[in-house]
Design an enzyme around this catalytic site. Sequence first.
Site: not given
Length: 319
Positions: A14, A39, A93, A108, A147, A161
Amino acid sequence: MHETKRVLVSGGAGFIGSFLCERLIEQGCEVICVDNFFTGTRRNVRHLLDDYRFELMRHDVTFPLYLEVDQIFNLACPASPVHYQHDPVQTTKTSVHGAINMLGLAKRLRARILQASTSEVYGDPNVHPQTEDYWGNVNPIGVRACYDEGKRCAETLFFDYHRQHKLSIRVARIFNTYGPRMHPNDGRVVSNFIVQALRNQPITIFGDGSQTRSFCFVDDLVDGLLGLMNKNDPYTGPVNLGNPKEFTILDLAQKILDLTGSKSSLEYKPLPQDDPKQRQPDIAKAQADIRWSPKVELEEGLKRTIPYFDTLLSENAPL
Ligand code: NAD
Ligand code: UDP
């Protein structure tokens, strides 16, 4: 033992991502650029394709990804209102599942991960200029929500996290950024006005043009992203990255008309729903914590951007 730093840039084909990949390669990193080309385009990174340290991978971040890297910049997400509203479900999503997948990968690998968040988390702000401790004024069911709320949820995931899995995170709240390689049809104001001016077509002013934005040149922004990523732990952000000089949309139109010598007229159109009236970053935190402030003035940045669109239009290349 792998000595060279390996960096994943999602959304690397992008506008901002391509400049970031370029700079990382210049710094001697190995870069894996992951993009689904929604995009972004291969054209944006074609000058990097022959570099042995650069790898381009077609992948949608809403699906899990397994590879080995030391750092992750998560930029994958359409950024212009026209593009992110084209398929709003996919936008949410991308922000949310994309963040989960990239965070899972970082967990990980125990890799540091930076999120490209946005000034849109402040919505239509009633605090001005916006500081990082302002919680925002977002319409959760409006047309920009896919958005804005997607990015807000991504921030939540990053901080959870960090708290829950002790992940090293960085959150950058990026304000309006412009420069070469913006998509000419993405409807953002700088690219729209430049393309319209170069074609001598009417400049489309939404509303009365008195709404304000603060425009940051892409080179400055990339400096900020790198500074934030490389700041030592413990550190998380969020940090505003943007140029605090505020302009009305009419000011911007006038500057672009002057710099292009265009004969375009101004055409007034209705203001889109939930369009923020004003936006200006308070960058005191970035200045203090990562010693960053933007250097490129709007006029200078426009002078570096206009020739890109001029060439693109004269090449008549498929956009
Ligand atoms: P852009 O649209 O040029 O780049 C986004 C990239 O993400 C594109 O290459 C696109 O193909 C890719 N992408 C989209 N969905 C994807 C998916 N599901 N999987 C993989 N790749 C996907 O926009 P940009 O201006 O370069 O923005 C980059 C990031 O910075 C975005 O996350 C955006 O929200 C954020 N940001 C940009 C601005 C700005 O003014 N440009 C302001 C605030 C935040
Ligand atoms: N805008 C405009 N004409 C255009 C495109 C945008 O007047 O052709 C206005 C838009 O309504 C908004 C501002 O310019 O007030 C910035 O829009 P952009 O889509 O670039 O980004 P935003 O900051 O709204 O996400």
